[in-house]
Each structure stands twice: as structure tokens, then as C-alpha cells.
Scaffold this active site. Sequence first.
Site, PDB file in Angstrom:
ATOM      1  CE  LYS A  22      -1.753   1.607   4.230  1.00  0.00           C
ATOM      2  NZ  LYS A  22      -1.520   2.954   4.433  1.00  0.00           N
ATOM      3  CG  ASN A  23       2.296   2.712   3.666  1.00  0.00           C
ATOM      4  OD1 ASN A  23       1.101   3.245   3.089  1.00  0.00           O
ATOM      5  ND2 ASN A  23       2.541   2.467   4.667  1.00  0.00           N
ATOM      6  CB  CYS A 116      -4.534   5.302  11.212  1.00  0.00           C
ATOM      7  SG  CYS A 116      -5.139   4.062  10.259  1.00  0.00           S
ATOM      8  NE  ARG A 121       0.261   9.958  11.187  1.00  0.00           N
ATOM      9  CZ  ARG A 121      -0.370   8.800  10.348  1.00  0.00           C
ATOM     10  NH1 ARG A 121      -1.584   8.092  10.400  1.00  0.00           N
ATOM     11  NH2 ARG A 121       0.333   8.407   9.088  1.00  0.00           N
ATOM     12  CG  ASP A 303       3.405   0.826   9.803  1.00  0.00           C
ATOM     13  OD1 ASP A 303       2.119   1.286   9.763  1.00  0.00           O
ATOM     14  OD2 ASP A 303       4.346   1.730   9.709  1.00  0.00           O
ATOM     15  NE  ARG A 396      -7.050   4.034   5.835  1.00  0.00           N
ATOM     16  CZ  ARG A 396      -5.973   4.312   6.699  1.00  0.00           C
ATOM     17  NH1 ARG A 396      -6.366   4.291   8.083  1.00  0.00           N
ATOM     18  NH2 ARG A 396      -4.915   4.650   6.234  1.00  0.00           N
TER      19      ARG A 396
END
Length: 416
Positions: A22-23, A116, A121, A303, A396
Site C-alpha cells: 500500500k505505502n 488513522c 500526525r 507498522d 484501507r
Amino acid sequence: MSKFEIQGPAKLTGEISVLGAKNSALKLIAATVLIKDKVVLENVPDILDINILIDILKKNGAEIVRTGHTLNIDTTNLTSADPDETLVEKFRGSIVLAGPYLARFGKINIPQPGGCAIGARPIDDHLNGFRQLGTDIVKNGCIYEYKREKNEGAQIEIRPSVTATENMIMTQVLAKGLTTINNVAREPQIADLANFLNQAGAKISGAGTSTITIEGVEELKGLTYKVMPDPFEACTFICLAAATNTQIKIKDCEPNHLYPFLDKLKEIGVDFEIGSDYVKINDASHLKAIDITTGVFPEFSTDMQAQTGVVLTQAQGTSHINETLFENRLGYLNELENMGAKIKMINAHEANIYGPTKLVGAQIKSLDLRAGATMILAGLIAEGETTIDHIEIIDRGYEKIEERLAQLGANIKRIS
Ligand code: EPU
């Protein structure tokens, strides 16, 4: 809102494939803004965050067609209109549109992106980097208005934020002259972005080290590129095999991207074998407590922290977790406590896990993407029925996870 119903404990067996990261895919899709040509991206997972990014670009004129895990992208007709505010706010990763838009159009107005709820953030590292590259930034209500004053190389220093590093790279590949970016993040997805752009004609060196150098080029050309495998998905499946003590083979991953996690797994006492593109768990019947401190790459990834945490509930002794990156990433431990785990929260960043404990099914919440996936692992080792709420957060980042786990023998149902 949908939920998962899981009947445990699961008896699992077989093999599971890891999909594209994903990233990485998010940044490669954003980087196609820099390429006025046809791009074919392979191994793109069909997940919510990526599909929102695709919608943002399509709304502004990009042509994007998905066939399975392949995207055909052509941003030739992309307009300089601002990305859709509501869609941008839906996920934090949308911040990576800022760099490519600045490079292509010299401006972009976007709100602070969402994502999230794992902490504050902030985006100050992005703002600071963009300003050093000659970008004027004004905050107007919730919208940041970025305007590029010059399109030239520069020598800058940032902090090792993943997305800030990626934004700086994408801003500078088409800038005149030489750019040096010091103190960048070194995660594998940054090298994936640099490889992608270099294959399109960019001249980026040093990705994977602390200093990246970019020699600006005039234009980039179309290409076909395969997104790297997702290290966090691989970690999730490896932890599933370890926590349930089953001999699952995790295929289509890149074991070199899984350090120091694999070192920690060994320290926990898991016996596994590593091939060029797989990790197979052989035995996880004698697990020992360990300490984990998260940090920026090449330290232990934030993560991978929650998934490892659930394995530690099954390990003998007192494990200690120190989550240094984000302030809200231990919330999943409260959910595990509801299932019978023995936890002591020391402060927002630190906790002890006392094991081994038998987990029992409960009604629990998905707090963020990785915590949500962790709850599935917990449900699969627990005795009885576990219900996980708010599973859209898992969608997600994990494609059809219930169907893929069901193929291993998991009893997991999505209730819409
Ligand atoms: N930070 C700042 N200011 C900034 C940016 C970051 O103080 O402007 C701090 C953060 O608060 C954090 C640390 O720097 O303490 C590192 O954050 P980083 O910027 O590296 O995170 P990110 O780029 O926002 C990416 C991933 C996250 C992953 C982190 C850390 C994407 C889209 N997101 O976020 O992935 O946790 O790096 O590796 O690439 C996820 O996939 O669920 C996810 C949250």
C-alpha cells in the site's frame, strides 16, 4: 458499518500470498502525475486508500483503468484543478499529491489530510521541506495553499519522515540542476519510488541511505513497473502463523524487507525458514518474552508492532513494548485485555505484556489499520466468538482479508 465474526481457535494450514505494498503503490500512483505518458503499474492491491487516490486523480482528468491488480494510468490530460477536498481528507497518504502537483503545475491547494487516529500526525516536516525548496505556503482556514516560487535544485535537510522524503523527491525530479536532500527516511518503499522514477528517466541516487541526490531531468517517459510486496502484510501473516503455531508459508514477499522483525521473531523462539520470496513458519510452540522499541528504518517498524504484540501474549514471561513514533498505537492492548491478555500500560508509549495467556472471544474494536488486522489475529487464537467492529479501517490496507484467511481454514465472516 461492517464487522467481522470470527470463530476460534482456528486450525490453519497452507500458503498465503502477499500483495503489493500500500505505502509504495500510493506514492507510485501519485508519481504518475509527473509522467505525461502511459504507465502500467502491476501488483497494485485493491484497497480503499488506493481507490480513493485513484478517484482523486480521475476527478481531475487522469485516465485510470484497473484490471485485477494492474492499473493503466495516463495523466496527460490531468488539469491543475485542486484535488477533491473531501477525498483528500479521507486518508493521510494523500499528502503525497503535494510534491507531484508542485512539480507539474507549480501550485496546489489541499487540506491537512486525514488517516488513522494513531497520533497527532503533523505535516510540519513536509512544510519545512517544501519551504526550503522555494515553495510559498499559506494556510487559509483548513486549506494549505502551496505555490512554487522557483523550480531549481537546492540543498536541504529534513527529518526522516517517510512521506516527507517522498514528497521532496517528487518535487525535485523535474527541477533544474542538482538537489541534495539530507537526513531522509530509508524505508524500502522510498527505494521503490526512486527505482520507479529512475526507470521513467529520472536521475535519483542514494535512496535507502540518509542522503538522496537528484539531478533534474526535463521529462519522464511511460513505463511498466511492478509494486514491491507489502512488508506489513507479510508481517501480519507471519505473526498469524506464529500466534496460532501453524506451519503456514507466506509467499510472494521480500524477506530482505522484513528485518529487524525476523530477528525479533527468532528471539521470541519461532522456528522458520526463509526463501528468496517466502517465509515459512515451522514451529512456534516455545515462545519467550522479548522487548521491542519501534523507530525509523532500519529500526523495528511501528507498522509491525501491534501484530508482534499479539504473538507476545502467547510468549512465556514479561515482554516490554516501547512505541516511540506515534502516541496512539498501543490502544489495541486494551482490546486484547478484554480478551483476557494480561497487560500493564506504563504510559501512552510503553506497556508490559505478561504471557502466556489464553485469549477468549469478545466484542472488540478496530482502532487503526494495523491494530484492526491484529484484532483478527487475536480472534483467530481466541476460544469462542470474536466480533470486530469498524472493519472499514482494515479494508484501507488489506485486500479481501477474510476471503484470503478463509482459504487457510479461518472461520471468519463479514457482516455488512
Ligand atoms: N512527523 C512529524 N512531522 C511531520 C511528519 C512526521 O513530526 O511533518 C513525525 C510523526 O508524528 C511520527 C514520525 O515523524 O512520529 C514518523 O512519521 P512519518 O512521517 O514517517 O509517517 P508518515 O510518512 O506520515 C508513513 C506511513 C505510515 C507509517 C509511517 C511510519 C504512508 C502513507 N504512511 O506515514 O503507515 O506508519 O510512515 O513508518 O506511507 C499505515 O500504513 O497504516 C501507516 C500509518
